[in-house]
Enzyme design. Sequence first.
Site, PDB file in Angstrom:
ATOM      1  N   TYR A  17     -34.692   7.867  -0.025  1.00 39.68           N
ATOM      2  CA  TYR A  17     -34.813   7.895   1.437  1.00 39.68           C
ATOM      3  C   TYR A  17     -35.289   9.280   1.896  1.00 39.68           C
ATOM      4  CZ  TYR A  17     -33.501   7.853   6.357  1.00 39.68           C
ATOM      5  OH  TYR A  17     -33.507   7.968   7.728  1.00 39.68           O
ATOM      6  N   GLU A  39     -29.808   3.308  13.198  1.00 37.97           N
ATOM      7  CA  GLU A  39     -29.026   4.501  13.570  1.00 37.97           C
ATOM      8  C   GLU A  39     -27.842   4.100  14.452  1.00 37.97           C
ATOM      9  OE1 GLU A  39     -29.114   7.508  12.419  1.00 37.97           O
ATOM     10  OE2 GLU A  39     -31.086   7.632  11.494  1.00 37.97           O
ATOM     11  N   TRP A  47     -24.202   6.734   6.667  1.00 33.49           N
ATOM     12  CA  TRP A  47     -25.595   6.303   6.603  1.00 33.49           C
ATOM     13  C   TRP A  47     -25.869   5.622   5.261  1.00 33.49           C
ATOM     14  CZ3 TRP A  47     -29.210   4.808   9.555  1.00 33.49           C
ATOM     15  CH2 TRP A  47     -30.536   4.770   9.131  1.00 33.49           C
TER      16      TRP A  47
END
Length: 183
Positions: A17, A39, A47
């Site tokens: 990522y 988000e 996350w």
Amino acid sequence: MKKRCPWAEVDDLYRNYHDNEWGKPVHDDRLLFEMLNLEGAQAGISWHIILKKRKAYQELFLNFDAEALLATSADYREHLLLEPGIIRNKLKIKAVFTNATAFLKVKEEFGSFDQYLWGFVDHQPIDNKFTTLSEVPAESEISIQLSKDLKKRGFKFVGPKIIYAYMQAIGMVNDHLMDCPCH
């Protein structure tokens, strides 16, 4: 030898990522909409969990096609609460559909969501020069302004901290540390 931002060294999921997405400017409306909602889904959790569930989010939320989402039935939306592949929070799931309506209105007003968002940074990424993670802020004046404007337009789960993380993710701000090869 340069090294990655320390948070990216946790595992391959984060490394991938970090190296391929985080902080790279995004101008595709569909991806901007996806990232905004991911988000928001991340609020209060890691996350890393969202990244692990991302494929399920893409499938269940119809690749974040706002028009397709709004065409779904109430039964489909209710069924999402039973899906183990996503965060089963009623408010977060409902927010995706609320955000789809607001997203389409912004696209209509500005021609694209990209035009609207990137206008907050004069269509250029903010290139920060941080050397340690402790220097990286949780929010900024721009994330506060953008958050207020998004809320005014009806978006949900768009507080200033969520929006700052979003701005980092979509490359509106470059918060890769100075010794990171991605900076």
